[in-house]
Design an enzyme around this catalytic site. Structure first.
Site, PDB file in Angstrom:
ATOM      1  N   ARG A  24       0.755  -1.208   0.034  1.00  0.00           N
ATOM      2  CA  ARG A  24       0.162   0.118   0.014  1.00  0.00           C
ATOM      3  C   ARG A  24       0.834   1.137   0.196  1.00  0.00           C
ATOM      4  O   ARG A  24       0.332   2.142  -0.246  1.00  0.00           O
ATOM      5  CB  ARG A  24      -0.996   0.116   1.092  1.00  0.00           C
ATOM      6  CG  ARG A  24      -1.762  -1.271   1.481  1.00  0.00           C
ATOM      7  CD  ARG A  24      -2.480  -1.336   2.668  1.00  0.00           C
ATOM      8  NE  ARG A  24      -1.403  -1.307   3.722  1.00  0.00           N
ATOM      9  CZ  ARG A  24      -1.643  -1.092   5.096  1.00  0.00           C
ATOM     10  NH1 ARG A  24      -2.725  -0.601   5.460  1.00  0.00           N
ATOM     11  NH2 ARG A  24      -0.409  -1.283   5.704  1.00  0.00           N
ATOM     12  N   GLU A  29       7.408   7.616  11.228  1.00  0.00           N
ATOM     13  CA  GLU A  29       7.041   8.285  12.321  1.00  0.00           C
ATOM     14  C   GLU A  29       8.551   9.625  12.136  1.00  0.00           C
ATOM     15  O   GLU A  29       9.465   9.328  12.287  1.00  0.00           O
ATOM     16  CB  GLU A  29       7.388   7.581  13.568  1.00  0.00           C
ATOM     17  CG  GLU A  29       7.015   8.441  14.962  1.00  0.00           C
ATOM     18  CD  GLU A  29       6.868   7.493  15.998  1.00  0.00           C
ATOM     19  OE1 GLU A  29       7.990   7.368  16.635  1.00  0.00           O
ATOM     20  OE2 GLU A  29       5.932   7.164  16.290  1.00  0.00           O
ATOM     21  N   ASP A  48       5.804  25.104  13.014  1.00  0.00           N
ATOM     22  CA  ASP A  48       5.925  24.218  11.780  1.00  0.00           C
ATOM     23  C   ASP A  48       5.538  25.081  10.797  1.00  0.00           C
ATOM     24  O   ASP A  48       4.741  25.888  10.618  1.00  0.00           O
ATOM     25  CB  ASP A  48       5.039  23.139  11.700  1.00  0.00           C
ATOM     26  CG  ASP A  48       5.160  21.993  12.493  1.00  0.00           C
ATOM     27  OD1 ASP A  48       6.089  22.071  13.246  1.00  0.00           O
ATOM     28  OD2 ASP A  48       4.442  20.842  12.296  1.00  0.00           O
ATOM     29  N   ASN A  49       6.573  25.111   9.340  1.00  0.00           N
ATOM     30  CA  ASN A  49       6.721  25.751   8.548  1.00  0.00           C
ATOM     31  C   ASN A  49       6.774  24.938   7.107  1.00  0.00           C
ATOM     32  O   ASN A  49       7.094  23.741   7.163  1.00  0.00           O
ATOM     33  CB  ASN A  49       7.766  26.592   8.248  1.00  0.00           C
ATOM     34  CG  ASN A  49       8.198  27.635   9.472  1.00  0.00           C
ATOM     35  OD1 ASN A  49       7.144  28.276   9.881  1.00  0.00           O
ATOM     36  ND2 ASN A  49       9.322  27.670   9.883  1.00  0.00           N
ATOM     37  N   HIS A  63      19.690  31.827   5.545  1.00  0.00           N
ATOM     38  CA  HIS A  63      18.881  32.575   6.654  1.00  0.00           C
ATOM     39  C   HIS A  63      19.314  31.994   8.006  1.00  0.00           C
ATOM     40  O   HIS A  63      19.471  30.854   8.060  1.00  0.00           O
ATOM     41  CB  HIS A  63      17.406  32.223   6.340  1.00  0.00           C
ATOM     42  CG  HIS A  63      16.855  32.906   5.113  1.00  0.00           C
ATOM     43  ND1 HIS A  63      15.926  32.193   4.533  1.00  0.00           N
ATOM     44  CD2 HIS A  63      17.290  33.926   4.052  1.00  0.00           C
ATOM     45  CE1 HIS A  63      15.692  32.649   3.269  1.00  0.00           C
ATOM     46  NE2 HIS A  63      16.513  33.716   3.112  1.00  0.00           N
ATOM     47  N   HIS A 120      21.157  28.746   7.131  1.00  0.00           N
ATOM     48  CA  HIS A 120      20.646  27.671   6.410  1.00  0.00           C
ATOM     49  C   HIS A 120      20.113  28.325   5.114  1.00  0.00           C
ATOM     50  O   HIS A 120      19.527  29.254   4.864  1.00  0.00           O
ATOM     51  CB  HIS A 120      19.437  27.097   7.537  1.00  0.00           C
ATOM     52  CG  HIS A 120      18.567  26.201   6.660  1.00  0.00           C
ATOM     53  ND1 HIS A 120      17.506  26.322   6.243  1.00  0.00           N
ATOM     54  CD2 HIS A 120      19.020  24.914   6.258  1.00  0.00           C
ATOM     55  CE1 HIS A 120      17.025  25.495   5.715  1.00  0.00           C
ATOM     56  NE2 HIS A 120      17.543  24.317   5.909  1.00  0.00           N
ATOM     57  N   TYR A 133       9.384  22.051   7.781  1.00  0.00           N
ATOM     58  CA  TYR A 133      10.372  22.161   8.871  1.00  0.00           C
ATOM     59  C   TYR A 133       9.756  22.540  10.240  1.00  0.00           C
ATOM     60  O   TYR A 133       8.944  23.503  10.257  1.00  0.00           O
ATOM     61  CB  TYR A 133      11.658  22.873   8.279  1.00  0.00           C
ATOM     62  CG  TYR A 133      11.477  24.327   7.732  1.00  0.00           C
ATOM     63  CD1 TYR A 133      11.709  25.236   8.661  1.00  0.00           C
ATOM     64  CD2 TYR A 133      11.076  24.545   6.558  1.00  0.00           C
ATOM     65  CE1 TYR A 133      11.609  26.699   8.347  1.00  0.00           C
ATOM     66  CE2 TYR A 133      10.958  26.121   6.276  1.00  0.00           C
ATOM     67  CZ  TYR A 133      11.092  27.075   6.935  1.00  0.00           C
ATOM     68  OH  TYR A 133      11.187  28.134   6.524  1.00  0.00           O
ATOM     69  N   ASP A 144      15.729  38.434  12.368  1.00  0.00           N
ATOM     70  CA  ASP A 144      16.030  37.567  11.225  1.00  0.00           C
ATOM     71  C   ASP A 144      17.207  38.626  10.284  1.00  0.00           C
ATOM     72  O   ASP A 144      17.248  39.595  10.346  1.00  0.00           O
ATOM     73  CB  ASP A 144      14.775  37.915  10.208  1.00  0.00           C
ATOM     74  CG  ASP A 144      14.773  37.227   8.843  1.00  0.00           C
ATOM     75  OD1 ASP A 144      15.311  36.029   8.997  1.00  0.00           O
ATOM     76  OD2 ASP A 144      14.363  37.641   7.929  1.00  0.00           O
ATOM     77  N   LYS A 170      15.560  39.816  -1.017  1.00  0.00           N
ATOM     78  CA  LYS A 170      16.031  39.640   0.329  1.00  0.00           C
ATOM     79  C   LYS A 170      17.237  38.874  -0.025  1.00  0.00           C
ATOM     80  O   LYS A 170      18.342  39.596   0.425  1.00  0.00           O
ATOM     81  CB  LYS A 170      15.202  39.109   1.263  1.00  0.00           C
ATOM     82  CG  LYS A 170      15.873  38.830   2.528  1.00  0.00           C
ATOM     83  CD  LYS A 170      14.719  37.985   3.407  1.00  0.00           C
ATOM     84  CE  LYS A 170      15.419  37.340   4.724  1.00  0.00           C
ATOM     85  NZ  LYS A 170      14.863  36.443   5.509  1.00  0.00           N
TER      86      LYS A 170
END
Length: 184
Positions: A24, A29, A48-49, A63, A120, A133, A144, A170
């Site tokens: 299937r 996890e 979470d993004n 960033h 990153h 992420y 930032d 940016k």
């Protein structure tokens, strides 16, 4: 179970959760606080993004957020693939300015952990790439920061992409490492 592999810079890890599959498909996890803590990764993720890139060659980064709002990031690809890069931006570190890269893809099911103190970024290798992420602090515009993806002092070996990279304003205007505000 969880396979954890150091990538050569302090705290940057490839994480490969086990996939349980049959005819299937599979189940995996991707985050379990208890299992990650057993593997030495004890983080409190608060946001979470989800990032979608329509084309190959979309480059996002480099960033990071400054303390006290610095973020650890755990990134995985749910569709497509990318080359993910982490750059040590801790001035006191013996590996300051060094980088590591890892191909992260939906097919591989792998993840990358990018700790605080690292810039990153990633470039998509195929169209229609989706990234999820987790981060350990929420977005803070005041903290930032970014560094030029093509800074010659860092020397990241980005892959050749037909048509070149697609960048935000940016990222195009980001300072070089030597001019950037980074970790002490």
């Amino acid at each position: 179970m969880l396979e954890v592999r150091p990538l050569g810079l302090d705290g940057v890890l490839e994480i490969v959760p086990k996939r349980h599959g049959d005819a299937r498909g599979y189940f995996s996890e991707t985050w379990n606080a208890e299992r990650f803590a057993e593997a030495g990764i004890d983080l409190d993720f608060v946001q979470d993004n989800h990032s979608y890139s329509a084309s190959a060659g979309v480059l996002r980064g480099l960033h990071y957020q400054l303390p006290p709002r610095a973020q650890d990031k755990l990134l995985r690809v749910v569709k497509g693939s990318l080359l993910d890069v982490a750059v040590d931006i801790r001035r006191s570190s013996p590996t300051f300015g060094k980088w590591v890269a890892l191909e992260v893809s939906a097919d591989k099911g792998n993840q990358i952990l990018v700790p605080k103190g690292f810039a990153h970024g990633f470039v998509t290798l195929v169209p229609d790439t989706e990234v999820l992420y987790k981060v350990t602090d929420t977005y803070s515009p005041e903290h930032d920061r970014s560094i030029r993806f093509d800074d010659p002092r860092i020397g990241i070996e980005w892959p050749e992409v037909p048509g070149g990279f697609l960048l935000s304003d940016k990222d195009r205007k980001a300072p070089l490492l030597d001019a950037a505000e980074v970790f002490g």
